[in-house]
Write a protein that holds these residues in place. Structure first.
Motif, PDB file in Angstrom:
ATOM      1  N   LEU A  99       2.855  11.291  -8.474  1.00 32.55           N
ATOM      2  CA  LEU A  99       2.190  11.842  -9.656  1.00 32.55           C
ATOM      3  C   LEU A  99       1.535  13.174  -9.362  1.00 32.55           C
ATOM      4  N   LYS A 100       0.929  13.266  -8.171  1.00 35.65           N
ATOM      5  CA  LYS A 100       0.218  14.500  -7.847  1.00 35.65           C
ATOM      6  C   LYS A 100       1.188  15.657  -7.650  1.00 35.65           C
ATOM      7  N   ALA A 146       3.397   6.132  -5.086  1.00 38.51           N
ATOM      8  CA  ALA A 146       3.339   6.327  -6.535  1.00 38.51           C
ATOM      9  C   ALA A 146       2.292   7.382  -6.870  1.00 38.51           C
ATOM     10  N   GLY A 147       1.153   7.297  -6.214  1.00 42.47           N
ATOM     11  CA  GLY A 147       0.087   8.267  -6.464  1.00 42.47           C
ATOM     12  C   GLY A 147       0.498   9.663  -6.061  1.00 42.47           C
ATOM     13  N   GLN A 148       1.183   9.776  -4.909  1.00 40.27           N
ATOM     14  CA  GLN A 148       1.627  11.094  -4.443  1.00 40.27           C
ATOM     15  C   GLN A 148       2.674  11.670  -5.384  1.00 40.27           C
ATOM     16  N   LEU A 205       5.217   6.864 -12.574  1.00 43.43           N
ATOM     17  CA  LEU A 205       4.645   5.833 -11.705  1.00 43.43           C
ATOM     18  C   LEU A 205       5.370   4.520 -11.911  1.00 43.43           C
ATOM     19  N   LYS A 236       0.832  -1.196   0.000  1.00 41.94           N
ATOM     20  CA  LYS A 236       0.000   0.000   0.000  1.00 41.94           C
ATOM     21  C   LYS A 236       0.876   1.259   0.000  1.00 41.94           C
ATOM     22  N   LEU A 245       2.306   1.812  -3.481  1.00 35.44           N
ATOM     23  CA  LEU A 245       1.295   2.267  -4.439  1.00 35.44           C
ATOM     24  C   LEU A 245       0.839   3.690  -4.119  1.00 35.44           C
ATOM     25  N   THR A 246       0.698   3.981  -2.823  1.00 33.95           N
ATOM     26  CA  THR A 246       0.284   5.317  -2.432  1.00 33.95           C
ATOM     27  C   THR A 246       1.374   6.336  -2.758  1.00 33.95           C
ATOM     28  N   TRP A 294       2.820   8.270 -16.783  1.00 33.16           N
ATOM     29  CA  TRP A 294       2.865   6.963 -16.132  1.00 33.16           C
ATOM     30  C   TRP A 294       4.270   6.406 -16.029  1.00 33.16           C
ATOM     31  N   LEU A 308       6.956   2.319  -9.073  1.00 30.31           N
ATOM     32  CA  LEU A 308       6.517   0.946  -8.845  1.00 30.31           C
ATOM     33  C   LEU A 308       7.687  -0.021  -8.966  1.00 30.31           C
TER      34      LEU A 308
END
Lengths: 184, 249
Positions: free
Chosen positions: B76-77, B72-74, B91, B66, B69-70, B88, B95
């Protein structure tokens, strides 16, 4: 937000566990389940614009994960690799944590013995925690078909579990099925 | 609707009541309330479902998944939308790095001061990969692992306890940690449990003082030995008394 309707962080928080469980039930290998789960989220970031409504996200993720699993399975059957097997190494965490976890292992074994046509619907239901509508979306079959598969699948699962727990082979009478492809 | 049809419908009803408001179930649920036989079947079905759900909940992804993956999301933001390469890729990079930390080879740059703690965390993360670390060579033969490690210019253990020399191995791998080559050999105990030996140059843990006693953490039993400019890190999930006996043989 990576797409108009997708918040990756929220998607991870909501779905990484059921996706991982579903992946683990397909691969029975922790490293491969991790890879599949990560790959699924990676694909989400590439194709988030395909998801038109937030409520379709869950089905989309499970569809994607299953397709990835099938793609990898096909590739591995063409180019087999020598892997390091659980039998030679530490058991997966689900098998290591005592009786209750051993129960999970028995359930996965029983699920794998259920006829293929019912198996994936059951795995999506129990491990993916999908509703019947989400399963129908994921498998691209009608809702009635999902209900029928869940109903018959559960009968088989019950019998297979009883068999594994008691060592008695169940006698299941099922309706004849058309021949299906070999992967889930 | 007859009971058989109701059973088919109710088979899709989730045990936690998540479908309670779904009109598709309304008639079948009503029938289960009115018909004792169907009601009894439905209760048994829900109990069965509950048992399965409870059991499979125990299959858990590592918490690090988690986090990766989280993160990775941050990542991107935090970045403005790049023109090229496509977002991507960022990301993908996160990853891949995260994946390596979860199941693969060791290593990211961190402070030298906590090199021992970092090494131990990284080593255990690698050894904890399921179904085990990705071995370069799978073999029961200790001499074969030693030949492989030597061939890959990995560090060899300067000394081994007598009992382990007689044991089969599961195999070995050679990888890098903080730009130092390290080797991992997995010994197979008669009961199927594994004892892992990670060998690395002492320089890789410069400044760190090695614990002299046996250690335990997260179900692992561990020990450090130093000889001939090499550090040997032993780790196993076998009971401490067996581990101690092995290393003191």
């Amino acid at each position: 937000m990576i797409g108009q309707t997708v918040n990756l962080e929220a998607a991870v928080a909501s779905f990484y566990q059921p996706l991982y469980r579903f992946a683990y039930s397909l691969t029975r290998n922790e490293a491969e389940a991790l890879d599949l789960t990560q790959q699924t989220f990676l694909i989400l970031t590439q194709h988030a614009d395909q998801i038109r409504a937030q409520e379709k996200l869950k089905s989309w993720l499970f569809t994607t994960l299953r397709r990835e699993f099938l793609r990898i399975a096909r590739r591995q059957s063409s180019y087999p690799e020598v892997e390091f097997h659980a039998g030679q190494h530490d058991a997966p965490s689900a098998e290591r944590a005592g009786d209750t976890a051993a129960d999970a292992h028995t359930i996965l074994e029983a699920l794998d013995q259920v006829e293929e046509v019912y198996r994936v619907a059951l795995k999506l239901f129990y491990l993916g925690e999908l509703s019947y509508r989400e399963i129908a979306d994921t498998l691209e079959v009608p809702v009635g078909t999902v209900m029928s598969r869940l109903s018959r699948g559960k009968e088989q699962l019950r019998a297979k579990l009883a068999s594994l727990e008691t060592g008695v082979d169940p006698k299941i009478i099922t309706m004849p099925q058309r021949k299906r492809r070999s992967h889930e | 609707m007859n009971n058989e049809t109701a059973k088919v419908i109710l088979s899709a009803y989730r045990h936690d009541g998540a479908d309670a408001q779904d009109p598709l179930f309304t008639d079948a649920l009503q029938q289960a309330r009115l018909d004792p036989e169907l009601g009894k079947w439905f209760e048994e079905q829900r109990a069965f479902d509950h048992r399965i759900f409870q059991a499979v909940q125990r299959i858990e992804a590592p918490t690090s998944l988690k986090e990766v993956l989280t993160a990775a999301g941050q990542g991107l933001k935090a970045r403005p939308r790049p023109r090229s390469p496509v977002p991507w890729l960022a990301l993908a990079a996160v990853l891949v790095v995260g994946g390596l930390l979860l199941v693969g080879p060791l290593g990211v740059n961190r402070s030298r001061n906590d090199s021992l703690a970092v090494f131990q965390t990284d080593a255990l993360a690698m050894l904890s990969g399921q179904p085990g670390p990705k071995l370069d060579l799978v073999t029961p033969s200790l001499p074969a692992t030693q030949a492989y490690i030597a061939g890959k210019k990995g560090p060899l253990a300067p000394a081994l306890p007598a009992t382990l020399k007689e044991m089969n191995t599961a195999g070995c791998l050679v990888t890098e940690w903080h730009h130092y080559r390290i080797s991992v050999t997995c010994f197979l105990m008669p009961d199927g449990q594994l004892v892992h030996l990670v060998v690395l140059p002492r320089d890789a843990l410069a400044g760190a003082s090695l614990p002299g006693s046996f250690q335990t953490a997260d179900g692992w039993r561990m020990a450090y030995r130093e000889r001939g400019g090499m550090v040997m890190f032993w780790a196993t999930r076998a009971p401490m008394n067996e581990f101690r006996t092995l290393l003191q043989s």
